[in-house]
Design an enzyme around this catalytic site. Structure first.
Site, PDB file in Angstrom:
ATOM      1  N   HIS A   1      37.105  38.752  29.979  1.00  0.00           N
ATOM      2  CA  HIS A   1      37.816  38.514  31.226  1.00  0.00           C
ATOM      3  C   HIS A   1      38.584  39.769  31.624  1.00  0.00           C
ATOM      4  CE1 HIS A   1      37.520  34.037  31.130  1.00  0.00           C
ATOM      5  NE2 HIS A   1      37.466  34.230  29.827  1.00  0.00           N
TER       6      HIS A   1
ATOM      7  N   TYR B   1      43.910  33.157  27.134  1.00  0.00           N
ATOM      8  CA  TYR B   1      43.087  34.094  26.362  1.00  0.00           C
ATOM      9  C   TYR B   1      43.602  34.221  24.929  1.00  0.00           C
ATOM     10  CZ  TYR B   1      42.617  35.483  31.270  1.00  0.00           C
ATOM     11  OH  TYR B   1      42.465  35.483  32.629  1.00  0.00           O
TER      12      TYR B   1
ATOM     13  N   HIS C   1      32.996  36.591  32.260  1.00  0.00           N
ATOM     14  CA  HIS C   1      33.423  35.347  32.905  1.00  0.00           C
ATOM     15  C   HIS C   1      32.498  34.985  34.071  1.00  0.00           C
ATOM     16  CE1 HIS C   1      37.030  33.081  34.929  1.00  0.00           C
ATOM     17  NE2 HIS C   1      36.073  32.269  34.586  1.00  0.00           N
TER      18      HIS C   1
ATOM     19  N   LYS D   1      33.425  34.078  40.451  1.00  0.00           N
ATOM     20  CA  LYS D   1      34.170  35.223  39.925  1.00  0.00           C
ATOM     21  C   LYS D   1      33.265  36.445  39.783  1.00  0.00           C
ATOM     22  CE  LYS D   1      37.763  32.611  38.658  1.00  0.00           C
ATOM     23  NZ  LYS D   1      39.112  32.779  39.054  1.00  0.00           N
TER      24      LYS D   1
ATOM     25  N   CYS E   1      34.790  38.651  37.598  1.00  0.00           N
ATOM     26  CA  CYS E   1      35.528  38.986  36.387  1.00  0.00           C
ATOM     27  C   CYS E   1      34.545  39.172  35.222  1.00  0.00           C
ATOM     28  CB  CYS E   1      36.512  37.848  36.106  1.00  0.00           C
ATOM     29  SG  CYS E   1      37.382  37.915  34.558  1.00  0.00           S
TER      30      CYS E   1
END
Length: 148
Positions: free
Chosen positions: A13, A43, A119, A126, A128
């Site tokens: 991420h 996380y 991610h 996303k 990410c």
């Protein structure tokens, strides 16, 4: 928090912050707990702008970073990943990528890791972590863990 029973995936991420925002686990914990109402940082590991690894959520516990993979994955977050306007941008420093590779190698040894993903590979809304994870894995001799 719930203890994770299976660990075969790593999800990479980013914090979706500009390069000028040099934050760490304390700020992300504030966002996740105070602002989102979660029980802790989502996380497990945070990699700061200078390449330091900061422990976040206890590694043996399920993350809160992606509903499809929380029960089976360890989450690593790189600080950065956006431009000043909030658009996705690979603005990570070399030190962060060196640390990321070392952390991934340690996690691969510790667990029965079968795949490493970004991610965006499990959430199409996303981009990410703001870089192509399979390409990066290939370039860093970790291509066997890619999921295209």
């Amino acid at each position: 928090m719930i203890k994770r029973e299976l660990t075969d995936t790593i999800v990479i991420h980013c914090s979706a912050t500009p390069a000028t925002m040099d934050i760490g686990v304390d700020k992300i914990r504030e966002w996740h707990v105070k602002d989102n109402g979660w029980d802790d940082v989502g996380y497990h590991h945070i990699i700061t702008r200078d390449g330091t690894i900061e422990p976040a959520r206890p590694e043996e516990m399920q993350g809160s970073h992606n509903p499809q993979t929380n029960y089976r994955s360890v989450a690593v977050c790189l600080i950065g990943g956006s431009d000043a306007n909030g658009g996705w941008l690979n603005n990570f420093k070399d030190e962060q990528f060196v640390t990321l590779k070392a952390l991934l190698l340690n996690l691969i040894k510790k667990y029965e890791i079968k795949k490493i993903i970004g991610h965006y590979q499990v959430d199409s809304r996303k981009e990410c972590p703001s870089f192509n994870v399979p390409d990066w894995l290939e370039q860093n001799n970790l291509g066997e863990y890619t999921q295209v």
